[in-house]
Design a protein around this motif. Sequence first.
Motif, PDB file in Angstrom:
ATOM      1  N   ALA A  16      53.892  52.876  45.897  1.00  0.00           N
ATOM      2  CA  ALA A  16      52.642  53.551  45.542  1.00  0.00           C
ATOM      3  C   ALA A  16      51.635  52.689  44.780  1.00  0.00           C
ATOM      4  N   PRO A  17      52.052  51.963  43.749  1.00  0.00           N
ATOM      5  CA  PRO A  17      51.021  51.196  43.010  1.00  0.00           C
ATOM      6  C   PRO A  17      50.379  50.116  43.881  1.00  0.00           C
ATOM      7  N   VAL A  18      51.160  49.524  44.759  1.00  0.00           N
ATOM      8  CA  VAL A  18      50.623  48.489  45.644  1.00  0.00           C
ATOM      9  C   VAL A  18      49.756  49.134  46.720  1.00  0.00           C
ATOM     10  N   ALA A  19      50.259  50.220  47.269  1.00  0.00           N
ATOM     11  CA  ALA A  19      49.499  50.942  48.299  1.00  0.00           C
ATOM     12  C   ALA A  19      48.146  51.376  47.750  1.00  0.00           C
ATOM     13  N   GLY A  20      48.146  51.828  46.510  1.00  0.00           N
ATOM     14  CA  GLY A  20      46.900  52.283  45.890  1.00  0.00           C
ATOM     15  C   GLY A  20      45.871  51.160  45.802  1.00  0.00           C
ATOM     16  N   VAL A  21      46.340  49.986  45.460  1.00  0.00           N
ATOM     17  CA  VAL A  21      45.445  48.823  45.357  1.00  0.00           C
ATOM     18  C   VAL A  21      44.907  48.451  46.735  1.00  0.00           C
ATOM     19  N   PHE A  22      45.830  48.327  47.701  1.00  0.00           N
ATOM     20  CA  PHE A  22      45.401  47.888  49.038  1.00  0.00           C
ATOM     21  C   PHE A  22      44.539  48.947  49.743  1.00  0.00           C
ATOM     22  N   ASP A  23      44.715  50.193  49.358  1.00  0.00           N
ATOM     23  CA  ASP A  23      43.949  51.258  50.001  1.00  0.00           C
ATOM     24  C   ASP A  23      42.508  51.312  49.503  1.00  0.00           C
ATOM     25  N   ASP A  24      42.288  50.689  48.357  1.00  0.00           N
ATOM     26  CA  ASP A  24      40.982  50.803  47.695  1.00  0.00           C
ATOM     27  C   ASP A  24      40.215  49.493  47.871  1.00  0.00           C
ATOM     28  N   VAL A  25      39.115  49.581  48.572  1.00  0.00           N
ATOM     29  CA  VAL A  25      38.366  48.363  48.872  1.00  0.00           C
ATOM     30  C   VAL A  25      37.931  47.640  47.594  1.00  0.00           C
ATOM     31  N   ALA A  26      37.728  48.410  46.524  1.00  0.00           N
ATOM     32  CA  ALA A  26      37.259  47.774  45.292  1.00  0.00           C
ATOM     33  C   ALA A  26      38.388  47.035  44.576  1.00  0.00           C
ATOM     34  N   GLN A  27      39.635  47.479  44.783  1.00  0.00           N
ATOM     35  CA  GLN A  27      40.757  46.841  44.078  1.00  0.00           C
ATOM     36  C   GLN A  27      41.471  45.780  44.901  1.00  0.00           C
ATOM     37  N   THR A  28      41.318  45.833  46.215  1.00  0.00           N
ATOM     38  CA  THR A  28      42.026  44.869  47.069  1.00  0.00           C
ATOM     39  C   THR A  28      41.563  43.461  46.735  1.00  0.00           C
ATOM     40  N   PRO A  29      42.519  42.561  46.496  1.00  0.00           N
ATOM     41  CA  PRO A  29      42.094  41.173  46.226  1.00  0.00           C
ATOM     42  C   PRO A  29      41.255  40.655  47.397  1.00  0.00           C
ATOM     43  N   GLU A  30      40.190  39.924  47.078  1.00  0.00           N
ATOM     44  CA  GLU A  30      39.292  39.495  48.153  1.00  0.00           C
ATOM     45  C   GLU A  30      39.994  38.629  49.189  1.00  0.00           C
ATOM     46  N   GLU A  31      41.036  37.925  48.773  1.00  0.00           N
ATOM     47  CA  GLU A  31      41.755  37.095  49.751  1.00  0.00           C
ATOM     48  C   GLU A  31      42.368  37.936  50.862  1.00  0.00           C
ATOM     49  N   LEU A  32      42.551  39.241  50.598  1.00  0.00           N
ATOM     50  CA  LEU A  32      43.172  40.108  51.608  1.00  0.00           C
ATOM     51  C   LEU A  32      42.222  41.211  52.077  1.00  0.00           C
ATOM     52  N   LEU A  33      40.969  41.076  51.731  1.00  0.00           N
ATOM     53  CA  LEU A  33      40.017  42.158  51.998  1.00  0.00           C
ATOM     54  C   LEU A  33      40.032  42.606  53.461  1.00  0.00           C
ATOM     55  N   LEU A  34      39.886  41.651  54.378  1.00  0.00           N
ATOM     56  CA  LEU A  34      39.737  42.030  55.785  1.00  0.00           C
ATOM     57  C   LEU A  34      41.078  42.261  56.482  1.00  0.00           C
ATOM     58  N   TRP A  35      42.151  42.011  55.754  1.00  0.00           N
ATOM     59  CA  TRP A  35      43.477  42.415  56.252  1.00  0.00           C
ATOM     60  C   TRP A  35      43.594  43.937  56.192  1.00  0.00           C
ATOM     61  N   PHE A  36      43.033  44.501  55.125  1.00  0.00           N
ATOM     62  CA  PHE A  36      43.223  45.932  54.889  1.00  0.00           C
ATOM     63  C   PHE A  36      41.989  46.790  55.141  1.00  0.00           C
TER      64      PHE A  36
END
Length: 678
Positions: A568-588
């Motif tokens: 859940a904590p990781v999913a929450g980050v990756f699900d949120d465009v504002a929290q996703t690390p920019e290095e993985l932005l277009l992955w998610f």
Amino acid sequence: AEDGYELWLRYAPAVVADPDSHGPGIAQLVAGSESPVQAATRRELLRGLQALSGVAPVGADTVTEDAALLVGTPASSSQIARLGLDLEGLGREGYRIRSAIVDGHATTVVAANDDIGVLYGAFHLLRLLQTGQPLADLDIREAPRLQVRVLNHWDDLDRYVERGYSGQSIWDWHRLPGWLDPRYTDYARANASIGINGAVLNNVNANADVLTPMYLEKVAAIAGVLRPYGMKVYLSARFSAPMQIGGLATADPVDPAVQAWWRAKADEIYSAIPDFGGFLVKANSEGQPGPQDYGRSHADGANMLADALAPHGGIVMWRAFVYSDEEPVDRARQAYNEFVPLDGRFRDNVLVQVKNGPIDFQPREPFHPLFGAMPRTPLMMEFQITKEYLGFSTHLAYTGPLYEEVLRADTHVQGPGSSVARVIDGSLHGHALTGIAGVANIGSDRNWSGSHFDQANWYAFGRLAWNPELSSRDIAVEWTRMTFSNDAAVVEPVVGMMMASREAVVDYTGALGLHHLMGRGHHYGPGPWVDGGPRADWTSVYFHRADRNGIGFDRTRRGSDAVSQYAAPVAGVFDDVAQTPEELLLWFHHVPWDHPMRSGRRLWDELVFRYDRGVDAVRDMRAAWSGLDGRIDAGRHAQVAAFLAIQQDEAQWWRDASVAYFQSISGMPLPAGAAPPP
Ligand code: GCW
């Protein structure tokens, strides 16, 4: 002349630093040679010490003078037994290195419970000497964190190496078993020096013939060369082998005749190779046969093989790199979907081998969602050492930082601190059987890896397999000192190049979480336009999903929902465009071309900026390397310089082709200051 054959075991006298500040050399060597492992250890120490200092140490049965080196186990040496060193918890492979007084003489002691631990300790000591470390006041205690530390050779029996860029397979099947190429011994030495304790000799896209008597005799001969260096051999087993070489009509794992065939095959293998490691299997993936051909599960297939190997102590490494024949909603989700329901259903001697990321060894991927998601199954890591998607062996890309990034990633499955390293070392979920595999980059080239710098990736894999918490920078420093020079004027720039190199590749091949943009089939140059063909998920457009409005793969809950495979904590980050690390932005995320980035630029401009930055970084590497002219032997210097020139051209090719293609879709102008085409 230096040609790279010696790898990091050059034992070059020049690398011994100032003798006054670095304590005594070694005058006397006390090392047994009763067992083959002991003999190998003694040979290596004599070779290394002689080459490093110019004089061979005097061999003796016991320590009788100062500056002695005493190596062995309490069983092999009464002087070691009398020291009463605490060797508890070191297992077979761990060791201690101690400065001690032995019968009145200043001595360096390498002690372990088992001969193989002594060999590993000897290599550690040689590393200290090679990197100019003082031998005084040593108190080192080391044991590997992972049990099974293996190379996976994707080598075919005709010596073609799948995704190999360093010549032919080193296994000369035609001349085996009669001719044991001395290279096999040097291969074993190199692996033992970094703690690699096994090798899967043949490709996971396996030819069943390797399991026939003719080949098993050859495999046994290789095993005989590797054994004194603590390495076991393993084989990739083709699931349909009972049909291809056994004459059966089926390979159904619940069929008693199939089970009996594998049991008999295991018995046959172990009668020739008593310490055979076991099987690696790629099943129901990319056209390979497997249990699903008969409506059975991966667990049914793995367990059938595990049962055949168990009486002999062998293991099965069952790969989770699977994707079904049907067009997927999102290929990144497939392994998780197939394997998580099987958690707890594998035998104790099965490891499920998972690639570091959910797609396929891209320059950057998030960690694979299976890590942490199968608490009742030991998972092993599969890294790629060969650089399929990072410029083959021509481009300089040190993969240490990639490995480190994945191993340190926090799965959060048991709260913060649930790193991938702790999943695979068994500590998170209490597994005894643990492992890690690296897809080898080794071939028949004189320098083994096709380029001098690719040797570092083999080295880094081994060091991290021993201890997944090591820093990739520290490893780069060690490797550089042994491979090139202890001179700070060399070490600093070389390590700087290495540490910047992987990010450069990410930048010029497609940053910000873009992936799978390479040319079709060969996987070398750019191909973001690749479309059509047999499967959507073998194209590039499937992965980047660029259109007039934006770019990226929406894997959020509103999209393919791959994010929900993470805790859940990781999913929450990756699900949120504002929290996703920019290095993985277009992955998610699929985001508009003018999406605001942290730099203040809009996405399109940022993307172009990164492409340029990647090319610039290669230019910087080239400049740093040319500054080392004269400090590195001419042969190696010239080859690296030539490869960097190729890399710069090709980084520009990647950038220009990719920017032109994406511009044709975004319709956005090149940002001011973007480098003009060459
Ligand atoms: O990375 C892909 C490669 C294939 C490889 C496959 C796999 C061995 O392009 O060449 O096959 O993965 O890992 O099974």
